[in-house]
Design an enzyme around this catalytic site. Structure first.
Site, mmCIF file in Angstrom:
data_model
loop_
_atom_site.group_PDB
_atom_site.id
_atom_site.type_symbol
_atom_site.label_atom_id
_atom_site.label_comp_id
_atom_site.label_asym_id
_atom_site.label_seq_id
_atom_site.Cartn_x
_atom_site.Cartn_y
_atom_site.Cartn_z
ATOM 1 N N LYS A 61 -1.452 5.696 3.002
ATOM 2 C CA LYS A 61 -2.862 5.944 3.326
ATOM 3 C C LYS A 61 -3.073 7.428 3.592
ATOM 4 O O LYS A 61 -4.077 8.009 3.151
ATOM 5 C CB LYS A 61 -3.287 5.081 4.522
ATOM 6 C CG LYS A 61 -3.340 3.592 4.157
ATOM 7 C CD LYS A 61 -3.455 2.655 5.349
ATOM 8 C CE LYS A 61 -3.366 1.200 4.886
ATOM 9 N NZ LYS A 61 -3.439 0.213 5.963
ATOM 10 N N GLN A 109 -2.988 0.384 12.335
ATOM 11 C CA GLN A 109 -2.186 -0.433 11.420
ATOM 12 C C GLN A 109 -1.738 -1.718 12.120
ATOM 13 O O GLN A 109 -1.202 -1.687 13.231
ATOM 14 C CB GLN A 109 -0.978 0.383 10.917
ATOM 15 C CG GLN A 109 -0.165 -0.298 9.834
ATOM 16 C CD GLN A 109 -0.935 -0.539 8.527
ATOM 17 O OE1 GLN A 109 -1.806 0.243 8.152
ATOM 18 N NE2 GLN A 109 -0.622 -1.614 7.843
ATOM 19 N N ASP A 113 -11.656 -0.391 8.278
ATOM 20 C CA ASP A 113 -10.857 -1.535 7.823
ATOM 21 C C ASP A 113 -11.736 -2.772 7.634
ATOM 22 O O ASP A 113 -11.330 -3.731 6.990
ATOM 23 C CB ASP A 113 -9.791 -1.880 8.875
ATOM 24 C CG ASP A 113 -8.413 -1.409 8.484
ATOM 25 O OD1 ASP A 113 -8.086 -1.451 7.285
ATOM 26 O OD2 ASP A 113 -7.662 -1.003 9.389
HETATM 27 N N1 GUN Z 1 -1.958 -4.733 7.881
HETATM 28 C C1 GUN Z 1 -1.941 -5.344 6.684
HETATM 29 N N2 GUN Z 1 -3.006 -4.978 5.949
HETATM 30 C C2 GUN Z 1 -3.714 -4.111 6.705
HETATM 31 C C3 GUN Z 1 -4.907 -3.377 6.473
HETATM 32 O O1 GUN Z 1 -5.577 -3.474 5.435
HETATM 33 N N3 GUN Z 1 -5.300 -2.579 7.499
HETATM 34 C C4 GUN Z 1 -4.618 -2.482 8.664
HETATM 35 N N4 GUN Z 1 -5.103 -1.685 9.613
HETATM 36 N N5 GUN Z 1 -3.503 -3.141 8.904
HETATM 37 C C5 GUN Z 1 -3.051 -3.959 7.918
#
Ligand code: GUN
Length: 297
Positions: A54, A98, A121
């Site tokens: 990311k 995350q 998100d």
């Molecule tokens: N864990 C698995 N997929 C995601 C996501 O799209 N965003 C976040 N913040 N955590 C995750």
């Protein structure tokens, strides 16, 4: 049957390149640029990898990424304090925490603490609810990415039966919520199956589009897919592989080699939905940034 590979790398590159031009133009006209806070708690190797991917995407297109790392031993109070600080920082337009968080953290509480305006998100109940009601709100990145991928390849789901295997808050539920909306890229008939569903095989075998999002390596087999169906694989699973250089390889929730013979289109793993999730996170961040500019544009 010839099977089209739905290439998430190609489509995500195209999304990212559009965003990059947009960010450059906004920087020229306003002197400002977007910022994403990336919060990682603990040192789960998969989470570390996703966070790095990311951050790389941010760098590539001109989003400032701000890195926050807390040890797994940090208190929930420390994380809450950080989020409150980020909510009030005008240079931050998106906050990404995350998931999963280490044991002991109340994930729901943390998600709800993020300001809905910075919840890129799309996990906050306000955004989940707004999307469900068909009004503007941040869409969860993975379901949003699945829709964009299908749109790019002109796969119209209107009136089609989409069977989603998995009812998570991150994928299954928000994907169903998007697919049942009125309008282009949606208007689908949706079934969600889960661990308590009876006859999952019969349900998937009747679907025009199957989405596998349960986190079970190679769960979806060829017999579970109607000839000519479209198959979307959201799984990212590490399986032991003594022949691989790091001792494991990544497989999806679909038995790719077998299902590919049956399907009319399929997403690979890696290189399918994964890169799309990141591209949509960037898109949501730019969206949030543009909203923050308000009259400045
Ligand atoms: N864990 C698995 N997929 C995601 C996501 O799209 N965003 C976040 N913040 N955590 C995750």
């Amino acid at each position: 049957m010839s099977c089209k590979i739905l290439d998430g790398k190609v489509v995500s590159e195209s999304v990212l390149s559009g965003l990059c031009s947009e960010i450059r133009a906004l920087l020229l006209s306003t002197g400002r640029d977007p910022g994403l806070a990336v919060v990682l708690v603990g040192d789960n190797p998969a989470s570390k990898f996703y966070v790095e991917s990311k951050k790389k995407a941010c760098q590539k297109i001109g989003i400032n990424s701000y890195d926050y790392r807390l040890p797994a031993t940090a208190s929930e109070g420390e994380l809450c304090e950080l989020i409150r600080h980020l909510n009030n920082d005008p240079e931050i337009h998106g906050i990404l925490v995350q998931l999963p968080l280490p044991n002991g953290f109340d994930e729901q509480k943390i998600v709800e603490l993020i300001s809905p305006e910075k919840d890129v998100d799309g996990f906050h109940p306000v955004n989940v609810g707004r999307v469900l009601q068909g009004i503007s709100g941040f869409k969860s990145c993975t379901p949003y990415g699945v829709l964009e991928l299908l749109r790019y390849y002109d796969i119209d789901v209107a009136g089609k039966h989409v069977v989603i295997v998995g009812r998570s808050n991150i994928v299954g539920k928000p994907l169903a919520s998007l697919l049942i909306q009125r309008g282009p890229g949606a208007d689908a008939t949706v079934t969600i199956c889960h661990s308590k569903s009876e006859n999952v095989r019969e349900l998937t075998a009747r679907a025009d589009v199957v989405v596998a999002a349960i986190g079970v390596p190679e769960f979806l087999t060829a017999e579970m897919v109607k000839p000519g169906a479209v198959v979307v694989d959201v799984g990212i699973n590490r399986v032991d592989d003594p022949n691989a250089k790091n001792g494991y390889r990544i497989v999806g929730d679909v038995n790719y080699a077998m299902v590919k013979k049956n399907a009319s289109a399929i997403t690979p793993v890696p290189g399918g939905v994964g890169p799309m999730t990141i591209a949509m996170l960037m898109k949501n961040t730019v969206e949030s940034f543009k909203k923050s500019l308000g009259g400045l544009q």
